[in-house]
Structure formats: structure tokens, C-alpha cells
Motif scaffolding. Structure first.
Motif, PDB file in Angstrom:
ATOM      1  N   ALA A 152     -19.089 -24.148   8.467  1.00  0.00           N
ATOM      2  CA  ALA A 152     -19.492 -25.869   7.063  1.00  0.00           C
ATOM      3  C   ALA A 152     -18.718 -25.654   5.836  1.00  0.00           C
ATOM      4  O   ALA A 152     -19.274 -26.536   5.376  1.00  0.00           O
ATOM      5  N   LEU A 153     -19.218 -24.104   5.755  1.00  0.00           N
ATOM      6  CA  LEU A 153     -18.606 -24.192   3.838  1.00  0.00           C
ATOM      7  C   LEU A 153     -17.103 -24.285   4.153  1.00  0.00           C
ATOM      8  O   LEU A 153     -17.124 -24.423   2.134  1.00  0.00           O
ATOM      9  N   ALA A 154     -16.823 -23.790   5.392  1.00  0.00           N
ATOM     10  CA  ALA A 154     -15.028 -23.773   4.370  1.00  0.00           C
ATOM     11  C   ALA A 154     -14.597 -25.714   5.028  1.00  0.00           C
ATOM     12  O   ALA A 154     -13.621 -25.780   4.491  1.00  0.00           O
ATOM     13  N   ARG A 155     -15.394 -26.083   5.683  1.00  0.00           N
ATOM     14  CA  ARG A 155     -14.767 -27.208   5.552  1.00  0.00           C
ATOM     15  C   ARG A 155     -15.793 -28.124   3.541  1.00  0.00           C
ATOM     16  O   ARG A 155     -14.737 -29.647   3.709  1.00  0.00           O
ATOM     17  N   LEU A 156     -16.324 -28.073   2.834  1.00  0.00           N
ATOM     18  CA  LEU A 156     -16.371 -28.248   1.730  1.00  0.00           C
ATOM     19  C   LEU A 156     -15.218 -28.898   0.785  1.00  0.00           C
ATOM     20  O   LEU A 156     -13.895 -27.584   1.211  1.00  0.00           O
ATOM     21  N   PRO A 157     -14.732 -30.002   0.151  1.00  0.00           N
ATOM     22  CA  PRO A 157     -13.702 -30.033  -0.226  1.00  0.00           C
ATOM     23  C   PRO A 157     -14.554 -28.968  -1.717  1.00  0.00           C
ATOM     24  O   PRO A 157     -14.343 -28.559  -1.612  1.00  0.00           O
ATOM     25  N   ASP A 158     -12.331 -28.930  -2.268  1.00  0.00           N
ATOM     26  CA  ASP A 158     -12.029 -28.071  -3.417  1.00  0.00           C
ATOM     27  C   ASP A 158     -13.300 -28.479  -4.779  1.00  0.00           C
ATOM     28  O   ASP A 158     -13.436 -29.763  -4.318  1.00  0.00           O
ATOM     29  N   PRO A 178     -16.079 -23.080 -10.892  1.00  0.00           N
ATOM     30  CA  PRO A 178     -16.839 -23.837 -10.032  1.00  0.00           C
ATOM     31  C   PRO A 178     -17.608 -24.446 -11.016  1.00  0.00           C
ATOM     32  O   PRO A 178     -18.344 -23.465 -11.220  1.00  0.00           O
ATOM     33  N   ARG A 179     -18.239 -25.913 -10.827  1.00  0.00           N
ATOM     34  CA  ARG A 179     -19.087 -25.857 -11.400  1.00  0.00           C
ATOM     35  C   ARG A 179     -20.623 -25.562 -10.423  1.00  0.00           C
ATOM     36  O   ARG A 179     -20.658 -25.469  -9.424  1.00  0.00           O
ATOM     37  N   THR A 180     -21.295 -25.561 -12.244  1.00  0.00           N
ATOM     38  CA  THR A 180     -22.932 -24.824 -10.880  1.00  0.00           C
ATOM     39  C   THR A 180     -23.140 -26.173  -9.980  1.00  0.00           C
ATOM     40  O   THR A 180     -23.782 -25.476  -8.637  1.00  0.00           O
ATOM     41  N   GLY A 181     -23.388 -27.771 -10.166  1.00  0.00           N
ATOM     42  CA  GLY A 181     -23.597 -27.765  -9.097  1.00  0.00           C
ATOM     43  C   GLY A 181     -22.144 -28.089  -7.609  1.00  0.00           C
ATOM     44  O   GLY A 181     -23.297 -28.265  -6.717  1.00  0.00           O
ATOM     45  N   ASP A 182     -20.999 -27.889  -8.033  1.00  0.00           N
ATOM     46  CA  ASP A 182     -20.351 -27.452  -6.596  1.00  0.00           C
ATOM     47  C   ASP A 182     -21.090 -26.362  -6.483  1.00  0.00           C
ATOM     48  O   ASP A 182     -21.198 -26.000  -4.571  1.00  0.00           O
ATOM     49  N   VAL A 221      -2.188 -33.978   1.479  1.00  0.00           N
ATOM     50  CA  VAL A 221      -3.149 -34.555   1.893  1.00  0.00           C
ATOM     51  C   VAL A 221      -3.654 -34.062   2.490  1.00  0.00           C
ATOM     52  O   VAL A 221      -5.288 -35.065   2.254  1.00  0.00           O
ATOM     53  N   ARG A 222      -4.096 -33.565   3.786  1.00  0.00           N
ATOM     54  CA  ARG A 222      -4.566 -33.209   3.850  1.00  0.00           C
ATOM     55  C   ARG A 222      -4.421 -31.102   4.391  1.00  0.00           C
ATOM     56  O   ARG A 222      -4.402 -30.860   5.297  1.00  0.00           O
ATOM     57  N   PRO A 223      -5.320 -30.814   3.163  1.00  0.00           N
ATOM     58  CA  PRO A 223      -4.880 -29.297   3.398  1.00  0.00           C
ATOM     59  C   PRO A 223      -6.192 -28.543   4.672  1.00  0.00           C
ATOM     60  O   PRO A 223      -6.603 -28.177   5.046  1.00  0.00           O
ATOM     61  N   ILE A 224      -4.789 -27.249   5.068  1.00  0.00           N
ATOM     62  CA  ILE A 224      -5.754 -26.436   6.091  1.00  0.00           C
ATOM     63  C   ILE A 224      -6.699 -25.814   5.587  1.00  0.00           C
ATOM     64  O   ILE A 224      -6.176 -25.036   4.655  1.00  0.00           O
TER      65      ILE A 224
END
Length: 719
Positions: free
Chosen positions: A96-102, A383-387, A66-69
């Protein structure tokens, strides 16, 4: 390691509390965070396993699904450095980078392995390795000599090996079985070995026909069993296996990236390598999935048309031999495992065209094909280029918000690259003569370092990065180093031509921890000139669209910084690997046949329905060379460059000619030069004499009328 929670919190727009022993004395604070549904980022990778176990044991903790670490390393990458006191902006950027979703899920490629293992090599070595895995794998041996056990423990195959192809769960072995001894009938009684006076039969129970004579004592010794027959004809045999262990000196696959499920162990392999190989094979039973790393858009592909090959950069660079050239007719995609290709948006009745075919089972996800693709037909999907664009913008925007300046992005792989960066941080902690990662150098791990290229490098520079460096090790194929070096030469030429001083792109090549001193010195380079105004555009799904956005921003930004006004027709010469450029047309040789227009995959070359003209939109040109290879007069030459004028977006005339008018009705139907060339070439042919030659000067309608009204024309009724 100095930490400033207030400065970090301001950059991340949240209140932060400093913990010194979060995995020990301050563990209750971590457990409280586990019960919250807010994002949870732990700035420690060393104790990630301990934190994960602690979260599992915490009552009321939010489940990981539900909420990964998320874990991020700011110790070796920022805190353990000579410039650690100035590294707060970099720490904020990494957090900040680590907070981005997968990344969003993508289609997957499935492998199914039943555990059928083929071992190729000398019998005694093959049987030794087979004994280590026979409890979980079904072993067959293809013997290449040697002597084996007397007991028939494993099926033994032999003969002349023809081919070995495939991947995990689908390896196809083909061989020719021409030896007089049938191993399925042989009882290993050794009577033939003892009877042979030349010693032509070994304990692999195969006859060396170069030593064998015609006495046939072995046949008499084996008469009761009947396993030896010198009259047996050669038989072509094939069989499928799930896994392959190759013990030969020369491997069956020679590409840098070996197929999954194939392991090669040379005779000189160290014991640790043998243990790793056996352990790896034992685990490869069942069903496995991996992302389908690439996406393919056939309408954009510039590979070829009408058996003329243009761009084949992806085929040449692929280290897994996963990309090949094929032929297909235009139409809807078939299946999805072997995506059809092409280079134009054409109808179902269009002529055959060359295409590329990517085997997703062999693809290892390096992404180098997407980096060298000039059109973006091949795109990186995970990941996609947009990501990736969101990651770059988040990283650099947070760094700048926290007060950072002259950011240098260090792109590296998640495996060997990450280990080197961490090793450098530890060495800086222990050895005061080592600088470590400077405060302005922000490491960014990638699935593969070659998966990011010209469009994203320039985007990162437009977002405010002073420099972009790529760290490569021996885990990357040699051709990847060459490909990135060529792409970097294009990127550097662009920025130098626009007036940005300094060295902005660099390929840092090291082997392993032995080269940490070299890496430490490379990272000490002075900052280069950055943009004055940071870009805000978003990275697009189309590679060319992103490249154009970056170029537009850099052209405008450089113009504001230039000391003198730029000429309206200014150009920047680029290396041969450039996906940007123009073409030069030899007007004296060109007949305006317009075959180049039909071959152009990008719509850069166009005709004019009103008059004989060859027009060109430079922005669309991808420098694939299809026009040059298609031109029958060899009148086209590629010129890689960037034209800074807005006219590069508009159609301009490269060549035009006087129209040729029908001698009967006066309607224009071709060019004067084209008709004259045709008349010169066909004038001496026996079929084009008299009236027939005159009809070549008429339009299509008038030729038909002339045939039926000419009284001298032979008709079927006259015969």
C-alpha cells in the motif's frame, strides 16, 4: 516466502494473482500490466532493472513518465524471516505504501560547474591525481611542498593559504603570496636549487625563509630570468574554482557533511577510495539540481531579538555548517536564496532582530534542524510533513486492516539503513539461528533518519503504532544521535506520564553489517502498550498544530484507559529539550516592565491593556528562553512540562501589580514597584534632583506641562 494473494487483495481492495517467476516464465503477465494505465507495483527490487528494460521493449506499454513502475521489497523485509508466515499484514502495508504517489515538486537549488578543479597538496601527489582527470577537467594545483615535474603542465599556485569556502561551482580560495620566487616567471631550470648552499629551495620552487641566509646566490643564478625578488611585498590573492580535491592530512572543511564538489583524500587513503574520488570528480561537470529541502517561516522563529539569543538548536546541530546567525531589520523577504528571519509578526519599522540564515547550497537535506526546531519555523520540504503523515497513516491503517497487531515502525535511511535491513533478511534466510525482521516490525525508509521527530513519532503512536524505532549508522553525524536521543527522551516521558506502559521509542545504533547480530537482538523487544482508539487526524503543515492534535488525542485516549481519574491540575515533568512547558516568575523581583512580552516569539506572554498584568498561555510556549534572557531582573525561569488541564489553552495571570498614579492628574501610567525602583536608582543622580525627581512621578503629559509652567525652570530666553 509464503504469499497469501487473497488476504493481500482484501487489505488492498483489489484482486491479486500470485506469480512465482514473474521475471522469467510469467513475464507476459507483466507485459500485459505494462499496457494498462492502472497503477503498477512490482514486489521485487532485485530484478528492477530487468523489469524496466522489459517494459521499454513491450509494444504499447505506457511510458514511464506517464505511469511509473514502482518497486517494493517484501522478500528481505518480510518473507525472509523466522516469522514469515505471520508477515502478511506487513506485506500488505508495504504494498500500500508503494502505491502512494511521489511527493509534489518543490523549489530547486542549482549548481553550475565548468570543471575547474583545484588540487591542494604535495606537488608529486597532486600531479599524479591531475593526470587521471586532466582529459575532462581544467586542473590547477596549490602546492604544499614536495617536488613536481619539470614540465609546466598545470598552473601551480603557492603561498600561505588563508581560507577555502564555498560549494560546487563556487569555491573561493584565498592565499597570501609572499615567497621571493614568482612561479609565473620561473622556467624550472633548477639553477637556483643548485646554487643555494643551505638547500633552502626545493623542487616546488619555493624558498624556505627559515633556512635562507643573505648571500643571494640564487638571485645571481636567476638574473637572466628575474623570477627571484626578495623585495617583493606580500600579495593577497583569491581565485574561484568549481571543484576541490584536498590531499592534505587536515581537510579544509571540518564539518561532518562536506560541501558538494569537495573531496578530501588523506595520505593514508586506500586505493579504492582514490578511485571513487577521481570518478566522482570526473562526473561533476555541467548543471545540477537538488531539492530545496527546507522551508523557513520567519514569523515563527524563536532564535533571538534585540541581540538576545533564545533558541539556537538548529545552528548547533547542523552538520553541514549551513545555518548561521545574522541580524536583519523587519521587512519583505529579499531574493529567496538567503531567507530573512525573525521571531514575531512585526511591522517594517520594528527594531533589529537576530535571525537565522540557511545556505541552501550547503544544506544536504538531513532535516535535523527541523526535528529540533521547537516552533516549526524550519520545516522539511521534500517530502513535506503532510506527505509523511499520509505515508504513516497508509502504512499503519493497511497493517491493521489486514489483521496486524502491535506494529513497530523501524525508521531507517534509504542507503545504509536499507542495506542493513536487507542484509539481516538474507542472513535470516541462510542462518536459522537468526530471527530476521519480526512480522510486526515495519521498515520505513527515509531520505534521512533525523528528518522525522517528536510530532511525527507521536502521530505514528496515535495512529496505532506500538513502538517507533530509529535505526542509525555511522553515516549520520554524532550530534544527530544526541539530538534524537534527547527528543526521544521527551516523547517517552510524555507517554509514560500519560500511563502507557512499556518502552515506546528507541534509538538503535549500529555501524554496519558487522553489527547485524546486535540489530537482530534489538528488534526482538516485546511490544509496548498502544492506544485504545486510533487517531484519524491529518498531519498539518504547522509542526505545533500536529503536535497539539497528537497530544489531544493521547490525553483523551489515556484518560479512558486510566484505572483512576486524573487530577484536574495534573502535569508531566519533561526533560530540558522539551518544546512544551511553562515559566515561573519571581513576583518579588518582577517589575512588570513587560520586556518579556515583546521578546516572546510565540505569543505565550501577553500584557493587559486595562491593568498592570503579565499573562501567559502555556500551550503557546516553546521554551526558547528569550523571555528569561531578556528579563532585566532575571525573574523568569523555564519549567518544561505538559499540563494536562484544558486551562493550558487559556490565558492566566503570572504577576500583577498595583498601578502607580500620576501625582499631578491621578492617571495610572506605570506600576508602583516599577516607579519605586526607578526613583531609587535615579534619586542620587545629579540630573534628577528637586523638580526633576518629582517629574518622574508624573505621566508623560503632566511632565511637559510642568516644564512649561514651572517659574523656576530655565528658558532659552533667559540666556
Amino acid at each position: 516466502m509464503p504469499l497469501n494473494p487473497k488476504a493481500l487483495g482484501d487489505a488492498l481492495d483489489e484482486d491479486l494473482t500470485l506469480h512465482t517467476t514473474l521475471c522469467r516464465r510469467d513475464a507476459p503477465a507483466f507485459q500485459r500490466a505494462c499496457r494498462s494505465r492502472d497503477e503498477l507495483v512490482v514486489a521485487c527490487t532485485q530484478e528492477s532493472r530487468l523489469f524496466t528494460e522489459l517494459a521499454d521493449q513491450t509494444e504499447g506499454a505506457v511510458p514511464a513518465d506517464v505511469r511509473p513502475i514502482r518497486f517494493v521489497n517484501i522478500r528481505e523485509t518480510a518473507g525472509w524471516s523466522r516469522e514469515a508466515p505471520q508477515a502478511t499484514p506487513k506485506m500488505a502495508a508495504l504494498l500500500a505504501l508503494a502505491r502512494l504517489p511521489d511527493p509534489e515538486p518543490v523549489p530547486t537549488v542549482t549548481y553550475r560547474s565548468g570543471g575547474r578543479l583545484l588540487i591542494i597538496g604535495p606537488l608529486e601527489q597532486a600531479e599524479q591525481h591531475a593526470a587521471l582527470v586532466t582529459d575532462v577537467l581544467d586542473v590547477s594545483i596549490f602546492a604544499t611542498g614536495g617536488s613536481g615535474m619539470q614540465a609546466r603542465v598545470y598552473p601551480v599556485l603557492s603561498g600561505q593559504l588563508q581560507s577555502l569556502t564555498g560549494w560546487l561551482g563556487a569555491f573561493d580560495l584565498s592565499w597570501s603570496n609572499a615567497n621571493p620566487i614568482d612561479l609565473n616567471l620561473c622556467t624550472r631550470c633548477n639553477a637556483c636549487v643548485a646554487a643555494c648552499p643551505e638547500g633552502a629551495i626545493g623542487l616546488d620552487y619555493q624558498i624556505d625563509l627559515s633556512l635562507c641566509r643573505t648571500h643571494r646566490d640564487c638571485v645571481k643564478a636567476c638574473e637572466a630570468v628575474g623570477a627571484i625578488n626578495f623585495q617583493r611585498e606580500a600579495e593577497a590573492v583569491s581565485e574561484r574554482f568549481d571543484l576541490v580535491l584536498d590531499l592534505r592530512s587536515t581537510p579544509g572543511f571540518t564539518q561532518h557533511a562536506l560541501p558538494q564538489g569537495y573531496v578530501h583524500l588523506s595520505p593514508s587513503a586506500e586505493p579504492l577510495a582514490r578511485v571513487r574520488a577521481v570518478t566522482q570528480l570526473r562526473d561533476l561537470v555541467g548543471e545540477f539540481e537538488k531539492p530545496k529541502f527546507f522551508s523557513y517561516k520567519q514569523k515563527l522563529c524563536a532564535h533571538g531579538r534585540n541581540e538576545k539569543v533564545g533558541c539556537d538548536a538548529c545552528i548547533q546541530v547542523c552538520s553541514a555548517s549551513a545555518i548561521s546567525s545574522g541580524m536583519a531589520t523587519a521587512g519583505p523577504p529579499q531574493g529567496g536564496q538567503r531567507p530573512p528571519g525573525g521571531q514575531r509578526s512585526v511591522g517594517a519599522n520594528s527594531p533589529e532582530r537576530n535571525q537565522i540564515v540557511v545556505n541552501p547550497n550547503l544544506c544536504v537535506g538531513c532535516g535535523t534542524c527541523t526535528t529540533v526546531c521547537p516552533t516549526g519555523a524550519l520545516g522539511y520540504a521534500y517530502p513535506r510533513t503532510g506527505d509523511q503523515g499520509v505515508r504513516l497513516r497508509t502504512l499503519l491503517a493497511t497493517y491493521q486492516k489486514a489483521g496486524g497487531r502491535d506494529a513497530a515502525l523501524l525508521l531507517h535511511s534509504q542507503q545504509a539503513g536499507s542495506r542493513l535491513v536487507e542484509d539481516l533478511g538474507r542472513m535470516a534466510m541462510l542462518d536459522k539461528s537468526v530471527r530476521g525482521l519480526p512480522a510486526r516490525v515495519i521498515p520505513l525508509p527515509l531520505w534521512h533518519t533525523a528528518s522525522v521527530g517528536l510530532d511525527l513519532w507521536l502521530t505514528a503512536f496515535a495512529y496505532g503504532a506500538s513502538q517507533v524505532w530509529v535505526l542509525m549508522t555511522e553515516e549520520e553525524a554524532p550530534q544527530y544521535h544526541d539530538a534524537l536521543r534527547e527528543q526521544m527522551a521527551v516523547a517517552e516521558a510524555l507517554l509514560q506520564g500519560l500511563g502507557y506502559a512499556g518502552r515506546h521509542f528507541k534509538l538503535i545504533e549500529v555501524r554496519d553489517a558487522r553489527d547485524l547480530a546486535t540489530l537482530d537482538a534489538e528488534l526482538g523487544e516485546a511490544p509496548a502498550q498502544a492506544v485504545k482508539r486510533r487517531a484519524s487526524f491529518a498531519v498539518q503543515a504547522e509542526k505545533r498544530a500536529t503536535l497539539e492534535l497528537a497530544l489531544d488525542h493521547l490525553i483523551q485516549d489515556s484518560a479512558t484507559q486510566a484505572a483512576t481519574p486524573r487530577a484536574a491540575d495534573a502535569t508531566i515533568a519533561l526533560p530540558a529539550a522539551s518544546p512544551l512547558g511553562t515559566i515561573a516568575v519571581n513576583a518579588d523581583a518582577c517589575t512588570l516592565c513587560l520586556s518579556c512580552v515583546s521578546a516572546c516569539p510565540a505569543g505565550a506572554l501577553q500584557d493587559n491593556t486595562e491593568r498592570p498584568q503579565l499573562r501567559f498561555i502555556e500551550k503557546n510556549c516553546v521554551q526558547c528562553g528569550l523571555c528569561a534572557s531578556t528579563c532585566p531582573e532575571q525573574a523568569i525561569k523555564l519549567e518544561p512540562r505538559l499540563w494536562l488541564s484544558e486551562q493550558r489553552r487559556q490565558a492566566r495571570v503570572l504577576n500583577e501589580a498595583q498601578p502607580y498614579q500620576c501625582v499631578r492628574c491621578g492617571k495610572p501610567f506605570g506600576t508602583l514597584k516599577g516607579i519605586e525602583v526607578m526613583l531609587a536608582k535615579l534619586g542620587g543622580h545629579a540630573m534628577f534632583q528637586g523638580d526633576a525627581l518629582e517629574r518622574l512621578k508624573m505621566c508623560g503629559d503632566c511632565r511637559v506641562v510642568d516644564i512649561y509652567t514651572n517659574p523656576g525652570e530655565t528658558r532659552i530666553t533667559d540666556l
